[in-house]
Scaffold this active site. Structure first.
Site, PDB file in Angstrom:
ATOM      1  N   CYS A 122      46.365  45.901  51.779  1.00  0.00           N
ATOM      2  CA  CYS A 122      45.203  46.583  51.170  1.00  0.00           C
ATOM      3  C   CYS A 122      44.157  46.995  52.204  1.00  0.00           C
ATOM      4  O   CYS A 122      43.240  47.755  51.894  1.00  0.00           O
ATOM      5  CB  CYS A 122      44.578  45.700  50.100  1.00  0.00           C
ATOM      6  SG  CYS A 122      45.760  45.171  48.858  1.00  0.00           S
ATOM      7  N   HIS A 245      37.682  47.916  49.157  1.00  0.00           N
ATOM      8  CA  HIS A 245      38.984  47.957  48.490  1.00  0.00           C
ATOM      9  C   HIS A 245      38.808  47.557  47.029  1.00  0.00           C
ATOM     10  O   HIS A 245      38.105  46.600  46.708  1.00  0.00           O
ATOM     11  CB  HIS A 245      39.955  47.003  49.199  1.00  0.00           C
ATOM     12  CG  HIS A 245      41.179  46.707  48.397  1.00  0.00           C
ATOM     13  ND1 HIS A 245      41.938  47.713  47.835  1.00  0.00           N
ATOM     14  CD2 HIS A 245      41.761  45.534  48.033  1.00  0.00           C
ATOM     15  CE1 HIS A 245      42.945  47.164  47.170  1.00  0.00           C
ATOM     16  NE2 HIS A 245      42.847  45.847  47.273  1.00  0.00           N
ATOM     17  N   ASN A 279      44.270  48.373  40.908  1.00  0.00           N
ATOM     18  CA  ASN A 279      44.320  48.040  42.337  1.00  0.00           C
ATOM     19  C   ASN A 279      45.522  48.760  42.949  1.00  0.00           C
ATOM     20  O   ASN A 279      46.660  48.427  42.649  1.00  0.00           O
ATOM     21  CB  ASN A 279      44.453  46.510  42.494  1.00  0.00           C
ATOM     22  CG  ASN A 279      44.563  46.062  43.949  1.00  0.00           C
ATOM     23  OD1 ASN A 279      44.953  46.838  44.818  1.00  0.00           O
ATOM     24  ND2 ASN A 279      44.246  44.806  44.189  1.00  0.00           N
TER      25      ASN A 279
HETATM   26  N1  COA Z   1      45.513  37.490  30.412  1.00  0.00           N
HETATM   27  C1  COA Z   1      45.088  36.374  29.804  1.00  0.00           C
HETATM   28  N2  COA Z   1      45.020  35.196  30.401  1.00  0.00           N
HETATM   29  C2  COA Z   1      45.388  35.131  31.692  1.00  0.00           C
HETATM   30  C3  COA Z   1      45.838  36.265  32.393  1.00  0.00           C
HETATM   31  C4  COA Z   1      45.899  37.475  31.694  1.00  0.00           C
HETATM   32  N3  COA Z   1      46.299  38.623  32.272  1.00  0.00           N
HETATM   33  N4  COA Z   1      46.110  35.890  33.661  1.00  0.00           N
HETATM   34  C5  COA Z   1      45.863  34.585  33.752  1.00  0.00           C
HETATM   35  N5  COA Z   1      45.430  34.134  32.558  1.00  0.00           N
HETATM   36  C6  COA Z   1      45.031  32.766  32.180  1.00  0.00           C
HETATM   37  C7  COA Z   1      45.650  31.718  33.067  1.00  0.00           C
HETATM   38  O1  COA Z   1      46.943  31.376  32.639  1.00  0.00           O
HETATM   39  C8  COA Z   1      44.671  30.607  32.910  1.00  0.00           C
HETATM   40  O2  COA Z   1      44.929  29.931  31.694  1.00  0.00           O
HETATM   41  P1  COA Z   1      44.766  28.326  31.552  1.00  0.00           P
HETATM   42  O3  COA Z   1      43.318  28.071  31.883  1.00  0.00           O
HETATM   43  O4  COA Z   1      45.127  28.092  30.141  1.00  0.00           O
HETATM   44  O5  COA Z   1      45.700  27.757  32.557  1.00  0.00           O
HETATM   45  C9  COA Z   1      43.326  31.303  32.771  1.00  0.00           C
HETATM   46  O6  COA Z   1      43.628  32.640  32.330  1.00  0.00           O
HETATM   47  C10 COA Z   1      42.547  31.371  34.041  1.00  0.00           C
HETATM   48  O7  COA Z   1      43.468  31.755  35.071  1.00  0.00           O
HETATM   49  P2  COA Z   1      43.005  32.057  36.525  1.00  0.00           P
HETATM   50  O8  COA Z   1      44.195  32.360  37.374  1.00  0.00           O
HETATM   51  O9  COA Z   1      42.100  30.932  36.935  1.00  0.00           O
HETATM   52  O10 COA Z   1      42.160  33.373  36.257  1.00  0.00           O
HETATM   53  P3  COA Z   1      41.148  34.078  37.176  1.00  0.00           P
HETATM   54  O11 COA Z   1      39.834  34.213  36.531  1.00  0.00           O
HETATM   55  O12 COA Z   1      41.172  33.533  38.575  1.00  0.00           O
HETATM   56  O13 COA Z   1      41.757  35.536  37.210  1.00  0.00           O
HETATM   57  C11 COA Z   1      42.899  36.924  38.769  1.00  0.00           C
HETATM   58  C12 COA Z   1      43.007  35.767  37.805  1.00  0.00           C
HETATM   59  C13 COA Z   1      44.232  37.117  39.467  1.00  0.00           C
HETATM   60  C14 COA Z   1      42.550  38.157  37.966  1.00  0.00           C
HETATM   61  C15 COA Z   1      41.757  36.633  39.762  1.00  0.00           C
HETATM   62  O14 COA Z   1      41.948  35.356  40.329  1.00  0.00           O
HETATM   63  C16 COA Z   1      41.660  37.644  40.842  1.00  0.00           C
HETATM   64  O15 COA Z   1      41.357  38.791  40.598  1.00  0.00           O
HETATM   65  N6  COA Z   1      41.861  37.221  42.078  1.00  0.00           N
HETATM   66  C17 COA Z   1      41.813  38.103  43.196  1.00  0.00           C
HETATM   67  C18 COA Z   1      43.096  38.841  43.209  1.00  0.00           C
HETATM   68  C19 COA Z   1      43.059  40.017  44.099  1.00  0.00           C
HETATM   69  O16 COA Z   1      42.077  40.706  44.184  1.00  0.00           O
HETATM   70  N7  COA Z   1      44.161  40.234  44.751  1.00  0.00           N
HETATM   71  C20 COA Z   1      44.396  41.347  45.517  1.00  0.00           C
HETATM   72  C21 COA Z   1      43.793  41.224  46.823  1.00  0.00           C
HETATM   73  S1  COA Z   1      44.159  42.686  47.588  1.00  0.00           S
END
Ligand code: COA
Length: 323
Positions: A122, A245, A279
């Site tokens: 990215c 990004h 993204n």
């Molecule tokens: N829809 C609904 N629930 C979801 C879900 C979705 N699409 N994805 C995950 N969950 C759930 C999980 O299973 C978890 O449930 P639980 O509490 O019952 O176990 C809960 O939501 C929280 O999960 P978590 O992984 O802690 O969510 P989050 O707030 O961290 O969001 C991302 C997940 C991936 C969206 C977030 O961490 C993120 O954006 N991270 C950065 C990723 C990124 O930018 N990557 C690219 C870099 S270039």
């Protein structure tokens, strides 16, 4: 003693034109919620994406890069024959060889171009932009077409709700050429290979430790952006446009908040292209710039701060003057 002659480069470089391309198919959160356990509310609140574009099965990364690249060349008021080098930043080519850049160059009509792919995930566009600028200043190239293009949907488990909601397809491009006044500032780039395992590919699909990546991005990237301003001799208050990004809207907003705490203006325009584009990895920054210019949010001459970050983990940021 024989003395070799050195190439004569330009005093400075700048972006001469930009362009982008998105596939036709719009995929809404509601559509995704029909195939996986997620909701429009959850995605909007946690990631800020309302919809994204998915390429058709027979629409390739190279296809998208060709259109974005040709648009950038036209925007610069140039012919393909005015370009001599093509850099294609990407991390989602279907095979490592042949590279994509040579195919893109040929299809656009850039004859016998120096052409290579660059993978910094990215952060790829900002890496490639810096390289293009240095090539022009060193005299290795006259005009460089820099493209960020990705077909991430080829590498996503369609029912993996952590990733399938985030990633999308598209391409963005810029032409870099000589200038009398600097239009591309020095890069601040680096990597954190000690946390390489946070994002990668396993069994042919992307995985990431979302929360760790989120924490890294929201703590490490704003200081890098501030360093990019410092090396360019620019104050935070001089920044008209912030284009990080487009990984997650909450990450974008966190970076903007930290820059404003250091003096960036409240009226600094902040890219939120992720809302309608998802993204798109190396494509996200040039695509956002192109969309923002089309919407009248970015004007020629604006001071823009770019910062890319992602798998590697790798990052790169620089200040540019918008074309
Ligand atoms: N829809 C609904 N629930 C979801 C879900 C979705 N699409 N994805 C995950 N969950 C759930 C999980 O299973 C978890 O449930 P639980 O509490 O019952 O176990 C809960 O939501 C929280 O999960 P978590 O992984 O802690 O969510 P989050 O707030 O961290 O969001 C991302 C997940 C991936 C969206 C977030 O961490 C993120 O954006 N991270 C950065 C990723 C990124 O930018 N990557 C690219 C870099 S270039």
């Amino acid at each position: 003693m024989t003395t070799l002659r050195l190439a004569q480069g330009a005093t400075a470089s700048r972006i001469l034109g930009i362009g982008s391309f998105q596939p036709e198919r719009i995929v809404t959160n509601d559509e995704l919620s029909q195939t996986m356990d997620t909701t429009d509310e959850w995605i909007l609140e946690r990631v800020g994406i309302a919809e994204r574009r998915f390429a058709a099965k027979d629409e390739s990364l190279v296809d998208m890069a060709v259109i974005a690249g040709a648009n950038a060349v036209a925007d610069a008021g140039l012919a393909p024959s005015d370009v001599d080098t093509v850099i294609l930043a990407n991390c989602t080519m279907p095979t490592p060889i042949p590279n994509g850049a040579a195919q893109v160059a040929d299809r656009i009509g850039v004859k016998a171009a120096g052409a290579f792919d660059l993978n910094a995930a990215c952060a790829g566009f900002c890496y490639a932009l810096n390289l293009a600028s240095d090539l022009v200043r060193a005299g290795s190239a006259r005009r460089v077409l820099v493209i960020g293009a990705e077909k991430l949907t080829d590498w996503i488990d369609p029912v993996d709700r952590a990733n399938a909601i985030i990633f999308a397809d598209g391409a963005g491009a810029a032409v870099v050429g000589p200038a009398d006044e600097p239009g591309i500032g020095p890069v601040v780039w680096g990597s954190a290979g000690d946390v390489v395992d946070l994002i990668g590919m396993r069994d042919g699909v992307i995985y990431q430790e979302g929360q760790s990546v989120f924490r890294w991005a929201t703590t490490q990237i704003a200081p890098i952006a501030l360093r990019a301003l410092a090396v360019a001799g620019i104050e935070p208050s001089d920044v008209d446009v912030l284009i990080p990004h487009q990984a997650n809207l909450r990450i974008v907003e966190s970076i903007a908040k930290k820059l404003r705490a250091k003096g960036a203006r409240e009226d600094m325009v902040v890219a939120d292209d992720i809302v309608y584009s998802g993204n798109t990895s190396s494509a996200s920054i040039p695509m956002a710039m192109d969309h923002m210019r089309a919407a009248g949010l970015v004007k020629p001459g604006d001071v823009a701060l770019l910062v890319g970050f992602g798998a590697g983990l790798s990052y790169a940021g620089q200040v540019v003057i918008c074309p």
